[in-house]
Design a protein around this motif. Structure first.
Motif, short mmCIF file in Angstrom:
data_model
loop_
_atom_site.label_atom_id
_atom_site.label_comp_id
_atom_site.label_asym_id
_atom_site.label_seq_id
_atom_site.Cartn_x
_atom_site.Cartn_y
_atom_site.Cartn_z
N HIS A 106 0.83 -1.21 0.00
CA HIS A 106 0.00 0.00 0.00
C HIS A 106 0.86 1.26 0.00
O HIS A 106 2.05 1.23 0.38
N VAL A 107 0.25 2.35 -0.43
CA VAL A 107 0.86 3.67 -0.36
C VAL A 107 -0.18 4.63 0.20
O VAL A 107 -1.38 4.42 0.07
N GLY A 108 0.32 5.71 0.81
CA GLY A 108 -0.57 6.73 1.34
C GLY A 108 -0.13 8.10 0.87
O GLY A 108 1.04 8.50 1.08
N THR A 109 -1.02 8.83 0.22
CA THR A 109 -0.68 10.16 -0.27
C THR A 109 -0.55 11.12 0.92
O THR A 109 -1.45 11.21 1.76
N ASN A 137 7.23 -3.60 1.00
CA ASN A 137 7.08 -4.69 0.02
C ASN A 137 6.38 -4.23 -1.25
O ASN A 137 5.86 -5.05 -2.01
N LEU A 138 6.37 -2.92 -1.50
CA LEU A 138 5.62 -2.39 -2.63
C LEU A 138 6.09 -2.93 -3.98
O LEU A 138 5.28 -3.35 -4.81
N LEU A 139 7.40 -2.91 -4.23
CA LEU A 139 7.91 -3.21 -5.57
C LEU A 139 7.55 -4.60 -6.07
O LEU A 139 7.08 -4.74 -7.21
N ASN A 153 14.43 0.44 3.00
CA ASN A 153 14.48 -0.70 3.92
C ASN A 153 14.03 -0.23 5.30
O ASN A 153 13.63 0.93 5.47
N GLU A 154 14.09 -1.11 6.28
CA GLU A 154 13.58 -0.78 7.61
C GLU A 154 14.32 0.40 8.24
O GLU A 154 13.74 1.16 9.01
#
Length: 411
Positions: A106-109, A137-139, A153-154
């Motif tokens: 997920h992404v958040g604007t 883990n988006l990519l 990364n973290e």
């Protein structure tokens, strides 16, 4: 006085007819070439359009197979009052609990945060870029990859660092990653650690500056409230990879699972549908170019008819001599008809070769598989022969109707 038996006129063999048909073409090569050019252009256009269309579709199918058709996207829609809705912060966790769902990202604007090359750029010059917080883990979920640098990364997700989408990097004038490179996000400098390759299925990622959720919360105040406590900001888009055979079932429950209280405020789509729509749009343009190719064929037919009519007028003495030596009307008619067909066939062959060559070159440049349908080149040759026959029919009939005395008269 003896009566001599009347002998039937000799029959011309196919090879003899071909040699006769080539006389007019070989004696006037420039005129013949210009007449065949129209047919060559028309056939080349038809072969190229069909070939490029098939190659493009093959490329799209290969791209769809590579990216997968099992990606679904849930985005925040609108409320009944027309305002922008919010996805619940727990929406990704809920969707990941669906049985057929394999992976969720997920992404958040980040509201009111824009991306600029420096703080000196006027705030109105946003370049239509957005700042988005992204899950780590988006990519792999959206089938995207890093072109330069590295992904979050973290550790870096908590720092003021960003990874730029392909379009965002281009609009910001950044084509590589080097130590100390920065961009201005919101009211804060962020270090650029990576640039993505174009994300075919998710165009919104291309125009984004991506940062970690913890960094968005700490530096850009992207926060939410769950159960009275402050948490990372809510996602605006959730990407779901489902089992391919269960995509339809997951799509039907995606909205009410993501937001059970207001499923109508969730928009659900399948990104691979965009590739299918693009293929359909290309098909519409193919019809236009095929029509232009047909017009070129008609122009070529007129040119062949014109040269054959002129040829009949210029070669009246030849026609008269042949008739006087025993050639029949049918043989004269066949000669000129074969000449018109040969002229069109030459143009058709050149057109097929040119169309095939242009298809190969362009397909190679686009990294597509080269596909030239059989009906493209067979249809091109067949249409050229048909046009040659139609264009040469009237001049051939006129040539056959000339009597030997009329034809041998001084012109």
């Amino acid at each position: 006085m003896k009566n001599h038996p009347v002998t039937a006129p000799a029959r011309l063999r196919l090879g003899d007819q071909a040699r006769l048909a080539s006389v007019g073409i070989r004696s006037r090569p420039l005129r013949a070439a210009l007449s065949a050019l129209g047919i060559a252009i028309g056939v080349a256009a038809i072969v190229a359009v069909l070939g490029l269309s098939s190659s493009s579709q093959a490329g799209l199918l290969a791209q769809i197979d590579r990216l997968g058709t099992n990606l679904l996207k849930a985005t925040n829609g609108q409320t009944l009052s027309g305002k922008e809705a919010q996805l619940p912060a727990e929406a990704p966790d809920r969707l990941s609990m669906l049985g057929p769902v394999e992976r969720v990202a997920h992404v958040g604007t980040v509201a009111d945060a824009k991306a600029y090359r420096s703080p000196l750029i006027p705030s109105t010059h946003t370049n239509a870029l957005q700042v988005r917080a992204a899950s780590l883990n988006l990519l792999p979920v959206i089938a995207a990859d890093v072109a330069h640098g590295r992904w979050l990364n973290e550790a870096t997700a908590t720092k003021p660092v960003t990874v730029l989408g392909a379009t965002a990097a281009q609009r910001l004038g950044i084509d590589r990653v080097y130590p100390g490179q920065r961009v201005w996000l919101g009211d804060q400098w962020f270090y650029v650690v990576g640039i993505l390759r174009p994300a075919t299925l998710t165009a919104e990622i291309d125009t984004s500056a991506l940062i970690g959720y913890p960094a968005a919360r700490q530096y850009l105040n992207h926060v939410g409230v769950v159960g009275g406590r402050t948490v990372d900001g809510s996602p605006s888009t959730v990407y779901v990879r489902a089992a391919t055979e269960e995509v339809g079932a997951v799509q039907s429950v995606l909205a009410r699972t993501a937001n059970p209280q207001a499923p109508g405020e969730v928009d659900v789509s399948q990104p691979s549908d965009a590739l299918t729509a693009r293929a359909a749009a290309e098909g519409a343009f193919n019809s236009l170019f095929l029509g232009l190719g047909a017009v070129a064929l008609v122009v070529g037919a007129v040119g062949v008819a014109n040269i054959m009519i002129i040829s009949v007028l210029e070669r009246r003495s030849e026609i008269g001599l042949r008739r006087a030596l025993g050639a029949t009307r049918r043989q004269v008619r066949t000669q000129f008809l074969a000449e018109a067909i040969a002229l069109a066939l030459i143009g058709g062959t050149v057109g097929v070769a040119a169309g095939a060559a242009s298809t190969v070159v362009y397909a190679r440049l686009q990294d597509w598989s080269v596909v030239i349908p059989v009906e493209a080149w067979v249809g091109g040759i067949a249409s050229a022969i048909l046009i040659g026959a139609l264009a040469g029919l009237l001049p051939a009939i006129r040539a056959a109707r000339l009597s030997p005395t009329e034809a041998l008269r001084t012109v």
